[in-house]
Write an enzyme that holds these catalytic residues in place. Structure first.
Site, PDB file in Angstrom:
ATOM      1  N   GLU A  90       0.817  -1.203   0.000  1.00 55.59           N
ATOM      2  CA  GLU A  90       0.000   0.000   0.000  1.00 55.59           C
ATOM      3  C   GLU A  90       0.863   1.271   0.000  1.00 55.59           C
ATOM      4  O   GLU A  90       0.583   2.207  -0.733  1.00 55.59           O
ATOM      5  CB  GLU A  90      -0.882  -0.026   1.260  1.00 55.59           C
ATOM      6  CG  GLU A  90      -1.824   1.152   1.362  1.00 55.59           C
ATOM      7  CD  GLU A  90      -3.233   0.745   1.011  1.00 55.59           C
ATOM      8  OE1 GLU A  90      -3.495  -0.466   0.959  1.00 55.59           O
ATOM      9  OE2 GLU A  90      -4.056   1.645   0.779  1.00 55.59           O
ATOM     10  N   ASP A  91       1.911   1.279   0.812  1.00 60.63           N
ATOM     11  CA  ASP A  91       2.608   2.537   1.088  1.00 60.63           C
ATOM     12  C   ASP A  91       4.019   2.657   0.523  1.00 60.63           C
ATOM     13  O   ASP A  91       4.664   3.681   0.701  1.00 60.63           O
ATOM     14  CB  ASP A  91       2.711   2.758   2.614  1.00 60.63           C
ATOM     15  CG  ASP A  91       1.341   2.960   3.232  1.00 60.63           C
ATOM     16  OD1 ASP A  91       0.402   3.262   2.470  1.00 60.63           O
ATOM     17  OD2 ASP A  91       1.211   2.801   4.451  1.00 60.63           O
TER      18      ASP A  91
END
Ligand code: MN
Length: 734
Positions: A90-91
């Site tokens: 996700e990051d």
């Protein structure tokens, strides 16, 4: 220098956490290889480098804390490693395939699941939607560890929520109370649920939380002193009775008190179980013995005894509950359960990981029994160790959860199609749907939907439902709507056909329909048990009643046809043929005269086979072979099933084309031998085609068959030919 010092501080902080994590793992799972965790730590350290959280802490602290929660749940190294990596896709620039390459399929699969769930926006006002979203989330993931990581993730985010701006706090707290608390509850994880809910309440309604918190604190001292006293009384009695048990006492959690106050409209001093005691025993028998001792000591409150041991809650929670009143009139609640039930109540589904190690005993098997009730076995796993490591969940096996393009969740039965979905939007959307896009891609209408799919329906004005849809749809709503539409529209057609048939008949008998009064139509309709003349026309059109008989009743004088009988009978038959098509010769409808019958093209039944009739809409009676696959679908409307039989053989030769496939060796002379066997039984060959390859051949042959006996004899003969492996009849001829 400052940067360097900062880096050193950061590294020290995360390293300390990591050591704590490894220490906890070694403690809880001494036999496991923890290398994958070390590797995951180093990997996420590299990718989260330089990122910080809202608190100013290095980002890496978050995955480490999540991993620590998982370690405390006694989860396996795969889950803990996935916990360390849960935000990497996700990051950071990491992809799922990177993770698969480095850590293998399981870790990648779990991380992918967590990432997928993170993308769902759970913000919703409607209670019903929240319930659907919870169910959907559980249905979407096929590995329970995905949910457990998500819960651990949420727990740490809630613990550090103070660093976020108030609007974000509100949104996350609401989602925690609506989605994650209930999921933890559903999975029986009482401890995590309690903490999630108290934190959620604190941020969602800080004022109410503060007030209640203070009210509870004000009563805490008194409560604890009270509990200490009754605790001692109970311990003494248990010792006297020779029962080994632990006694715990506590003040109830803030959020559960809050829910009680709201639900029952009462004040805090009316809450029975603000002070609660728990007795944890060694056996189920002891639980009931302890209940007896307690009821001897204190007066039970009538109607407050609950036996969740005999009747576990849906999340498999087990305990005995009772409320009692002391001599001074103070009520309090006591829960009694075994050590095992206690673990289950606190840790729920996560309680099972610890059984992964060591020899698997019959007792372990029993411990797993409840879990098996929730879990649908995806494959036949005989070894519980393997079972746990590949644990799949399917908590709602009967349903799928689908999104509209606007993000609304629609619940449908499993294996539902875009047609089912279209009918949940609006009947008109259902009737006129011609196609669908699932997750942006075109799919056929019979495509099976999966939880989490985003479905968009394509419609075309004027498009009509098809009868075939009835065998595809899964929801009763869609089925009823389609049936209703077909009933109305096909009825119109049946009335039209009925009218044409009776007009034709009337012409033959030189009867003018115009001369027949409406009352007479009405009367004859009532004779047939029908309300209106249209029903009668429809009945004729459907093939339920014969036009000739109806005309006979409408105009009793019209007994004599005006032309010679043969010609006129043929006239009717050809009219019927023109309207309906099909042959009426060889099959009779039991108990009826001249109904229109035809052999269904899907199975082409032949004389002698078991058959069943089906009154079609406007096409007469379709006759199917009893083992035709369509019969099952047609029986959605059992009232339209009708008994039929083969008419007595009147000597007129009849024959039916039948198609056979012969599977045989591809050898010289095979075809010649086959055709000679067939013609020896005096059978006409209409068509023959052979396909060959790898020394094998399929030969398709269409032959004229008189009846079932004829066909069976012929097949026996063909099977005897050397090199023939199998003979199959194809129901469809073209
Ligand atoms: Mn996270």
């Amino acid at each position: 220098m400052a940067t360097l010092r900062h880096q050193i501080a950061t590294t020290t902080l995360t390293l300390t956490k990591f050591r704590e994590l490894m220490h906890r793992m070694q403690e809880n799972r001494p036999n496991d290889d923890l290398e994958i965790i070390r590797k995951a730590y180093e990997y996420s350290q590299k990718y989260h480098e330089g990122q910080t959280r809202a608190s100013g802490e290095p980002y890496l602290i978050h995955p480490l804390e999540v991993a620590l929660v998982l370690a405390e749940m006694k989860m396996d190294p795969v889950a803990v490693a996935a916990g360390l990596l849960h935000d990497s896709v996700e990051d950071t620039s990491v992809t799922v395939s990177d993770i698969r390459r480095e850590f293998g399929e399981q870790v990648a699969h779990i991380v992918e699941g967590v990432t997928k769930i993170s993308k769902i926006d759970f913000a919703t006002r409607e209670e019903q939607q929240a319930e659907n979203l919870r169910k959907m989330m559980l249905a979407m993931v096929d590995d329970i560890r995905v949910v457990l990581i998500k819960l651990a993730d949420r727990l740490h985010n809630m613990r550090t929520l103070e660093h976020l701006p108030p609007e974000r706090q509100q949104k996350i707290a609401k989602e925690t109370l609506e989605i994650y608390g209930p999921i933890a509850h559903r999975l029986g994880m009482g401890k995590i649920r309690g903490e999630l809910e108290d934190l959620g309440f604190r941020y969602l309604d800080p004022i109410a939380h503060q007030q209640l918190y203070e009210a509870v604190e004000a009563r805490r001292k008194k409560g604890e002193a009270f509990l200490a006293k009754v605790d001692q009384v109970l311990r003494d009695k248990l010792k006297e009775a020779g029962i080994m048990a632990r006694v715990e006492s506590r003040i109830k959690r803030v959020y559960s008190i809050h829910k009680k106050l709201v639900r029952q409209h009462i004040g805090i001093d009316q809450v029975y179980d603000l002070c609660a005691m728990r007795v944890i025993t060694r056996s189920v028998q002891d639980c009931y013995a302890v209940l007896g001792i307690i009821h001897n000591l204190w007066r039970p409150v009538p109607g407050r005894i609950k036996d969740f041991i005999a009747m576990p809650r849906p999340n498999f929670y087990q305990s005995l509950h009772t409320s009692v009143i002391t001599e001074e009139g103070t009520p309090f609640e006591i829960q009694i359960r075994t050590e095992e039930m206690h673990k289950m109540a606190e840790e729920g589904i996560a309680a099972h990981w610890k059984y992964k190690d060591g020899p698997v005993s019959a007792q372990d098997e029993q411990r797993l029994a409840w879990l098996r009730q929730v879990v649908e076995w995806q494959q036949d796993v005989s070894d519980p160790t393997e079972f746990l490591s590949t644990l799949k969940i399917d908590l709602y096996p009967e349903e799928v959860y689908i999104f509209t393009p606007k993000g609304k969740v629609v619940v449908l039965p499993r294996d539902s199609t875009p047609i089912d979905f279209a009918y949940t939007i609006h009947s008109e959307v259902g009737h006129s749907c011609t196609g669908a896009k699932v997750n942006g891609r075109m799919v056929p209408l019979r495509h099976k939907l999966h939880s989490g799919d985003i479905v968009e329906i394509i419609t075309q004005p004027g498009h009509k439902p098809s009868r075939d849809w009835l065998s595809v749809v899964k929801s009763s709503r869609a089925r009823n709507k389609i049936k209703h539409w077909l009933n109305i529209h096909q009825r119109e057609r049946a009335i039209e056909i009925g009218r044409k048939l009776i007009e034709k008949e009337a012409r033959k008998y030189r009867v003018s329909l115009k001369d027949i009064k409406d009352e007479d139509f009405q009367k004859v309709s009532s004779d047939y048990g029908l309300g209106r003349a249209d029903d009668l026309m429809a009945g004729i059109g459907y093939g339920k009643y014969s036009a000739r008989q109806v005309l006979g009743r409408l105009a009793p004088s019209a007994n004599q046809p005006m032309v010679e009988p043969g010609a006129e009978a043929e006239g009717l038959t050809s009219a019927v043929r023109r309207v309906f098509g099909g042959d009426t010769n060889a099959i009779r409808v039991k108990g009826q005269g001249d109904l229109l019958v035809y052999r269904a093209r899907c199975c082409n039944p032949i004389r002698g086979e078991s058959i069943v009739g089906y009154v079609t809409r406007g096409k007469g009676v379709a006759v199917h072979s009893l083992n035709c696959s369509n019969v099952v679908n047609l029986m959605y409307e059992p009232e339209r099933r009708i008994d039929v039989e083969w008419a007595r053989d009147d000597g007129t030769p009849s024959s039916y084309p039948v198609k056979l496939t012969v599977f045989c060796d591809d050898r010289f002379g095979m075809l010649k031998q086959l055709t000679s066997v067939i013609s020896d039984t005096k059978t006409n060959i209409r068509n023959i085609e052979a396909k060959t390859g790898n020394g094998q051949a399929h030969i398709d042959v269409v032959i004229d068959i008189a009846d079932l006996k004829h066909l069976e004899q012929l097949i026996v003969g063909v099977r005897k030919i050397p090199g023939v492996h199998d003979v199959q009849r194809l129901q469809k001829i073209n």
